[in-house]
Scaffold this motif. Structure first.
Motif, short mmCIF file in Angstrom:
data_model
loop_
_atom_site.label_atom_id
_atom_site.label_comp_id
_atom_site.label_asym_id
_atom_site.label_seq_id
_atom_site.Cartn_x
_atom_site.Cartn_y
_atom_site.Cartn_z
N SER A 182 1.08 -1.15 -0.21
CA SER A 182 0.19 -0.24 0.41
C SER A 182 1.07 1.15 -0.07
O SER A 182 0.66 2.23 -0.63
N GLY A 183 2.16 1.37 0.81
CA GLY A 183 2.68 2.73 0.41
C GLY A 183 4.20 2.64 -0.84
O GLY A 183 4.72 3.79 -0.68
N LEU A 184 4.45 1.58 -0.82
CA LEU A 184 5.06 1.72 -1.47
C LEU A 184 5.08 0.90 -2.84
O LEU A 184 6.05 0.91 -3.79
N GLY A 185 4.05 0.22 -3.20
CA GLY A 185 3.65 -0.38 -4.05
C GLY A 185 5.03 -1.81 -4.31
O GLY A 185 5.20 -2.26 -5.59
N VAL A 186 5.55 -2.37 -3.22
CA VAL A 186 6.63 -3.43 -3.68
C VAL A 186 5.28 -4.20 -3.75
O VAL A 186 5.06 -4.97 -2.00
N ALA A 187 5.96 -5.69 -3.87
CA ALA A 187 4.89 -7.06 -3.35
C ALA A 187 6.15 -7.58 -2.27
O ALA A 187 7.08 -7.52 -3.60
N ALA A 188 5.99 -8.54 -2.00
CA ALA A 188 6.81 -9.27 -1.47
C ALA A 188 6.79 -11.21 -2.02
O ALA A 188 5.15 -11.26 -1.34
N PRO A 189 6.52 -11.45 -2.34
CA PRO A 189 6.20 -13.24 -2.66
C PRO A 189 5.86 -13.62 -1.86
O PRO A 189 6.82 -13.80 -0.75
N ALA A 190 5.42 -14.90 -2.42
CA ALA A 190 5.50 -16.26 -1.17
C ALA A 190 6.70 -16.42 -0.49
O ALA A 190 7.18 -16.82 -1.46
N GLY A 191 7.02 -16.52 1.39
CA GLY A 191 8.00 -16.36 1.71
C GLY A 191 8.69 -15.77 2.08
O GLY A 191 9.65 -15.57 2.62
N VAL A 192 8.77 -14.70 1.36
CA VAL A 192 9.94 -14.06 1.15
C VAL A 192 10.21 -12.87 2.51
O VAL A 192 11.30 -12.82 3.38
#
Length: 291
Positions: A182-192
């Protein structure tokens, strides 16, 4: 224009659909162990069982979003019983739908539309892969794309920390994923997110300013295109016999652009990631390649 519309429809088909009832949450690929997810994404539920039984085209069976990201699916010969399939990770960002230009570029190429952006697949991508070198005045020709089982050791898993830390890491990771998205538009893939907290967080799961900056940088890198799949290696073979190693995206994309065959090495479908094709078709919203 019609073909572009078709391509956009494919991207929509691979995106989990909105909930049909008010207040219901959309389903993720990772939540789909039944035919319901396939029905939502591929249409007619009455044909789902028949579709699972229909062999994938070999050796390039199709593409899909997945809990790990956008995957291209290699398939063993149609008459294998059972047919085996190996999802090859192309881009980590495409978990809930097709969002990356790399995934969209592959979908376009599958439809015969070669309009990928220069940053993703420039017109001279083949020459660039070979460092721009050619033994003559004519453009280089791609003879085939060789795909072999990876021999490089895979990274060691991040070790777990104390029992108290592991009790809170899932909750902290969920909050971290929300803040990053929501804040940075950065996705963290599963488990990361969990692994990054294990590396950078304090014992109570909190992050310092420096730790948070490291997490953001790592997530930006992890959500990008894959330079090498853990289980496969791709190599271009040109008409003059020259070879060069490439990423999964370039391997598939250049094979499609130049209509070069995929040459699968021995042992690919003995990989830990390989499964029966019917199992993959039952759990992922696969867009098939058709002959």
């Amino acid at each position: 224009m019609l073909r572009l519309a078709t391509c956009l429809a494919l991207a929509t088909a691979l995106r989990p659909s909105p909930a049909r009832r008010s207040g219901a949450a959309p389903r993720r690929a990772s939540d789909s162990s039944s035919l319901d997810f396939l029905e939502d994404n591929l249409g007619d539920a009455s044909s789902a069982a028949e579709e699972r039984a229909r062999p994938l085209m070999a050796p390039f069976g199709g593409v899909s979003v997945s809990p790990e990201g956008f995957v291209a699916i290699l398939a063993s010969p149609k008459d294998d019983s059972p047919q085996r399939a190996l999802p090859v990770l192309v881009h980590r960002a495409d978990v809930d739908g097709v969002v990356s230009p790399f995934a969209l570029g592959l979908l376009q190429l599958i439809q015969g539309i070669d309009v990928a952006t220069a940053a993703v697949l420039p017109p001279d991508a083949l020459e660039t892969c070979f460092d721009g070198a050619s033994d003559g005045a004519t453009p280089r020709t791609l003879r085939r794309v060789r795909v072999v089982a990876a021999t490089a050791p895979r990274p060691e898993p991040v070790p777990e920390r104390s029992a108290a830390f592991e009790d809170v890491v899932a909750e902290k990771a969920e909050k971290l994923r929300g803040a990053l998205s929501s804040g940075l538009g950065v996705a963290a893939p599963a488990g990361v997110a969990e692994d990054l907290l294990r590396v950078h967080a304090a014992d109570d799961g909190s992050l310092s300013r420096e730790g948070f900056a490291a997490v953001v940088a790592a997530c930006r890198e992890a959500a990008g295109p894959v330079s090498r799949d853990p289980y496969t290696a791709f190599q271009l073979v040109s008409d003059d016999g020259a070879t060069t190693d490439v990423s999964p995206f370039l391997g598939f994309a250049l094979a499609l652009r130049h209509k070069a065959p995929l040459d699968l090495g021995a042992g690919l479908f003995e990989s830990p990631a390989a499964r029966d094709a019917e199992e993959i078709l039952a759990t992922l919203p696969v867009k098939r390649l058709e002959e």
